[in-house]
Write a protein that holds these residues in place. Structure first.
Motif, short mmCIF file in Angstrom:
data_model
loop_
_atom_site.label_atom_id
_atom_site.label_comp_id
_atom_site.label_asym_id
_atom_site.label_seq_id
_atom_site.Cartn_x
_atom_site.Cartn_y
_atom_site.Cartn_z
N THR A 163 12.18 -47.48 99.34
CA THR A 163 11.24 -48.53 99.74
C THR A 163 11.99 -49.84 99.97
O THR A 163 12.86 -50.22 99.20
CB THR A 163 10.17 -48.75 98.66
N ALA A 206 11.17 -53.91 100.59
CA ALA A 206 10.20 -55.00 100.58
C ALA A 206 10.77 -56.15 101.39
O ALA A 206 11.90 -56.59 101.12
CB ALA A 206 9.88 -55.45 99.16
N SER A 253 7.45 -52.40 103.44
CA SER A 253 6.28 -53.25 103.23
C SER A 253 6.67 -54.69 103.45
O SER A 253 7.76 -55.12 103.07
CB SER A 253 5.71 -53.07 101.81
N ASP A 262 4.24 -56.82 92.93
CA ASP A 262 4.56 -55.44 92.52
C ASP A 262 5.36 -54.71 93.59
O ASP A 262 6.26 -53.91 93.28
CB ASP A 262 3.27 -54.67 92.22
N ALA A 263 5.05 -54.98 94.87
CA ALA A 263 5.79 -54.33 95.95
C ALA A 263 7.26 -54.72 95.91
O ALA A 263 8.15 -53.88 96.13
CB ALA A 263 5.18 -54.71 97.30
N ARG A 290 -0.27 -57.66 94.03
CA ARG A 290 0.18 -56.49 94.79
C ARG A 290 1.48 -56.80 95.52
O ARG A 290 2.36 -55.94 95.62
CB ARG A 290 -0.91 -56.05 95.77
N ALA A 318 7.73 -46.85 90.91
CA ALA A 318 6.63 -47.75 91.26
C ALA A 318 6.08 -48.44 90.02
O ALA A 318 6.00 -47.85 88.95
CB ALA A 318 5.52 -46.97 91.96
N ALA A 352 10.64 -52.20 94.64
CA ALA A 352 11.39 -51.83 95.85
C ALA A 352 12.82 -51.40 95.52
O ALA A 352 13.42 -51.84 94.54
CB ALA A 352 11.41 -53.00 96.82
#
Length: 204
Positions: free
Chosen positions: A5, A7, A44, A73-74, A70, A187, A78
């Motif tokens: 992931t 970010a 994201s 948290d992303a 949110r 996550a 990451a």
């Protein structure tokens, strides 16, 4: 294979903004490098201008609104972060700093971070080294060697734009290599370890 992931945090104030444009190019180049290496990736984007009021409230109260939480948290969950800000008065913007002020202090420890910035002239590029890099070093992130600055002339085409594309590709390769080398991040679930109601009452 578990997807990695990314970010992407961008602090541009207008829509569209050069900061978002640079952030998108860095994200696309990094995703391309990871995909080419056989590593799936999910990206994201956190547009800080959408969280401006919530960032002020979180700074004053210590509590983040759901949408802001949110976004936090992303970033905290990451595998790699791309952080881009416009340069004002030889430093990052207040909006950019506010986001990382309310982020949990340990959130970026050992996380690869690629730095980007935009400004009117190339003279502002030193802010990457004397303002942004020290901030993320303090947060104990792993900052990639190449930081990318884009001045107004870098979007005008010709040699300047080609030079920007070269810097973007170099930085993307460095970030992708660091992301691949680390274990996938877990996550963040805010309900994994809730505060007992009795403790909430005792804290009143």
């Amino acid at each position: 294979m578990t997807p990695r992931t990314l970010a992407v945090v961008t602090a541009g104030l207008s829509q569209p903004s050069s900061s978002r444009l640079l952030a998108d190019r860095l994200a696309a180049a990094t995703a391309e490098e990871l995909t080419h290496a056989g590593t799936p990736v999910e990206v994201s984007v956190v547009e800080l201008r959408d969280h401006g009021h919530d960032l002020v409230n979180a700074t004053l109260t210590g509590f983040a609104a759901p949408e802001l939480q949110r976004a936090l948290d992303a970033v905290a969950s990451a595998d790699g972060v791309i952080a881009v800000t416009p340069i004002f008065n030889a430093s990052y913007s207040g909006l950019f700093k506010s986001f990382f002020d309310v982020l949990e202090p340990e959130a970026l420890v050992d996380v690869p971070v690629l730095l980007g910035a935009t400004g009117g002239t190339a003279r502002h590029s030193l802010a990457l080294e004397h303002a942004m890099r020290p901030l993320f070093t303090y947060l104990r992130a792993v900052v990639v060697p190449t930081a990318v600055f884009a001045a107004s002339e870098d979007w005008a085409g010709g040699d300047a734009q080609n030079a920007l594309a070269t810097r973007v590709r170099r930085a993307a390769r460095q970030l992708a290599a660091l992301v691949e080398a680390r274990e996938p991040a877990e996550a963040v679930d805010p309900f994994d370890d809730p505060t007992p109601f009795s403790e909430l009452l005792a804290g009143r």
